[in-house]
Design an enzyme around this catalytic site. Structure first.
Site, PDB file in Angstrom:
ATOM      1  N   LYS A 216       0.660  -1.331  -0.086  1.00  0.00           N
ATOM      2  CA  LYS A 216      -0.004  -0.091   0.144  1.00  0.00           C
ATOM      3  C   LYS A 216       0.942   1.314   0.023  1.00  0.00           C
ATOM      4  CE  LYS A 216      -4.312  -1.990   1.178  1.00  0.00           C
ATOM      5  NZ  LYS A 216      -5.519  -2.185   2.242  1.00  0.00           N
ATOM      6  N   ARG A 251      -3.626 -10.500   4.384  1.00  0.00           N
ATOM      7  CA  ARG A 251      -4.101 -10.455   3.125  1.00  0.00           C
ATOM      8  C   ARG A 251      -2.930  -9.705   2.305  1.00  0.00           C
ATOM      9  NH1 ARG A 251      -6.374  -6.896  -0.335  1.00  0.00           N
ATOM     10  NH2 ARG A 251      -7.920  -7.501  -1.740  1.00  0.00           N
TER      11      ARG A 251
HETATM   12  N1  HH2 Z   1      -7.553  -3.758   0.671  1.00  0.00           N
HETATM   13  C1  HH2 Z   1      -7.978  -3.683  -0.551  1.00  0.00           C
HETATM   14  C2  HH2 Z   1      -8.957  -4.436  -0.806  1.00  0.00           C
HETATM   15  N2  HH2 Z   1      -9.599  -5.280  -0.317  1.00  0.00           N
HETATM   16  N3  HH2 Z   1      -9.929  -6.172   1.912  1.00  0.00           N
HETATM   17  C3  HH2 Z   1      -9.796  -6.313   3.285  1.00  0.00           C
HETATM   18  N4  HH2 Z   1     -10.637  -6.955   4.067  1.00  0.00           N
HETATM   19  N5  HH2 Z   1      -8.570  -5.404   3.853  1.00  0.00           N
HETATM   20  C4  HH2 Z   1      -7.994  -4.694   2.770  1.00  0.00           C
HETATM   21  O1  HH2 Z   1      -7.049  -4.092   3.510  1.00  0.00           O
HETATM   22  C5  HH2 Z   1      -8.220  -4.704   1.681  1.00  0.00           C
HETATM   23  C6  HH2 Z   1      -9.214  -5.364   1.117  1.00  0.00           C
HETATM   24  C7  HH2 Z   1      -7.112  -3.060  -1.587  1.00  0.00           C
HETATM   25  O2  HH2 Z   1      -6.002  -3.831  -2.116  1.00  0.00           O
HETATM   26  P1  HH2 Z   1      -5.877  -4.306  -3.479  1.00  0.00           P
HETATM   27  O3  HH2 Z   1      -7.109  -5.490  -3.603  1.00  0.00           O
HETATM   28  O4  HH2 Z   1      -4.928  -4.770  -3.854  1.00  0.00           O
HETATM   29  O5  HH2 Z   1      -6.405  -3.298  -4.373  1.00  0.00           O
HETATM   30  P2  HH2 Z   1      -7.639  -2.671  -5.428  1.00  0.00           P
HETATM   31  O6  HH2 Z   1      -8.378  -2.356  -4.403  1.00  0.00           O
HETATM   32  O7  HH2 Z   1      -7.039  -1.486  -5.962  1.00  0.00           O
HETATM   33  O8  HH2 Z   1      -7.885  -3.962  -6.189  1.00  0.00           O
END
Ligand code: HH2
Length: 274
Positions: A216, A251
């Site tokens: 992040k 995660r």
């Molecule tokens: N962060 C993201 C998405 N989903 N779910 C939980 N429970 N906790 C988190 O910190 C979290 C999440 C963001 O990360 P990512 O999926 O890599 O990115 P994007 O939302 O751009 O797909």
């Protein structure tokens, strides 16, 4: 994952983003076959949960319609069901969650903590599956504009406690609820660091804590690394500190280094040779 005597257990949740616009890997796994192959690789590396997402929640992200989200997610859920890992669907929509559960998912990761779609709580309650309730201030479109808290940890803890009580009132078993402080979701660098530093106060709510620091932006600010793919060491460091403060589910995009680090951390804290 088995931990040595005395050390808390941990589970790695591998991220499979089936999106064109996710912040660190947008577009890489948009083909279902590529996403399934990626998920299998993460399971092989030690991810006990695979989190399949069809809508980016990065700051400024535009919402995705239900039909498109289903089109992205369902073939990947079906392709990974039965691979040995628990399949999670990262969605705020009841229709997407219901279809994913029918296709073989067994976990719902809801970044809106049941504040979005009024039917989602019922879908989770009926399935009897575990779910993650995450804190977010604002919406992905606006959340990084002016995040403000008097005491970020107190406010996030109170929010999660209230959302867990809501989930229980809707028929979701307390033992199925996991909570997540939502690192980067309407938080400044200082807020994220304060949440990590005092994560034990979130763990004290009594629900397993999910933590999502992977690649992040706050890690980029601390290390000067603009390419999210170069934030792996920073991610591992933050996750080890979170483990020490009571986090249970990690995660991440980079499963193998996280599993190695948590093996070392749990062996050390357990006072055992693992
Ligand atoms: N962060 C993201 C998405 N989903 N779910 C939980 N429970 N906790 C988190 O910190 C979290 C999440 C963001 O990360 P990512 O999926 O890599 O990115 P994007 O939302 O751009 O797909």
């Amino acid at each position: 994952m088995v931990s040595p005597a005395g050390a808390p257990g941990w589970t790695v949740m591998g991220v499979v983003n089936v999106t064109p616009d996710s912040f660190s890997d947008g577009g890489r796994w948009i083909e279902p076959s590529a996403a399934v192959a990626h998920g299998l690789e993460l399971a092989e590396q030690g991810a006990a949960i695979l989190d399949i997402g069809g809508e980016s929640t990065r700051p400024g992200a535009a919402p995705v319609g239900e039909a498109e989200e289903r089109r992205r997610v369902l073939p990947v859920v079906a392709g990974l069901a039965g691979c040995g890992a628990l399949i999670s669907v990262d969605t705020t929509k009841a229709g997407v969650a219901r279809a994913a559960l029918e296709a073989g998912a067994g976990y719902v990761n809801d970044v809106s903590a049941l504040r979005g779609d009024p039917d989602l709580a019922g879908v989770v309650a009926q399935a009897g599956c575990p779910c993650c309730l995450m804190h977010m201030q604002g919406t992905p479109r606006t959340m990084q504009e002016h995040p403000r808290y008097d005491d970020v940890v107190d406010e996030v803890a109170a929010f999660l406690e209230e959302r867990a009580a809501f989930a229980i009132a809707q028929g979701i078993a307390a033992a199925r609820i996991q909570v997540d402080p939502g690192i980067g979701f309407g938080k400044t660098l200082a807020h994220n660091l304060e949440l990590l530093r005092r994560l034990n106060e979130i763990a004290a709510l009594g629900f397993p804590v999910v933590i999502g620091v992977s690649r992040k932006a706050f890690l980029g600010h601390l290390t000067g690394r603009e390419d999210p793919g170069e934030r792996v060491a920073a991610t591992v460091a933050a996750n080890v500190l979170a483990y020490e403060r009571g986090a249970a589910v990690f995660r991440v995009h980079d499963v193998a280094p996280t599993v190695d680090a948590l093996r070392v951390a749990s062996a050390t804290l357990g006072g055992d040779d693992a």
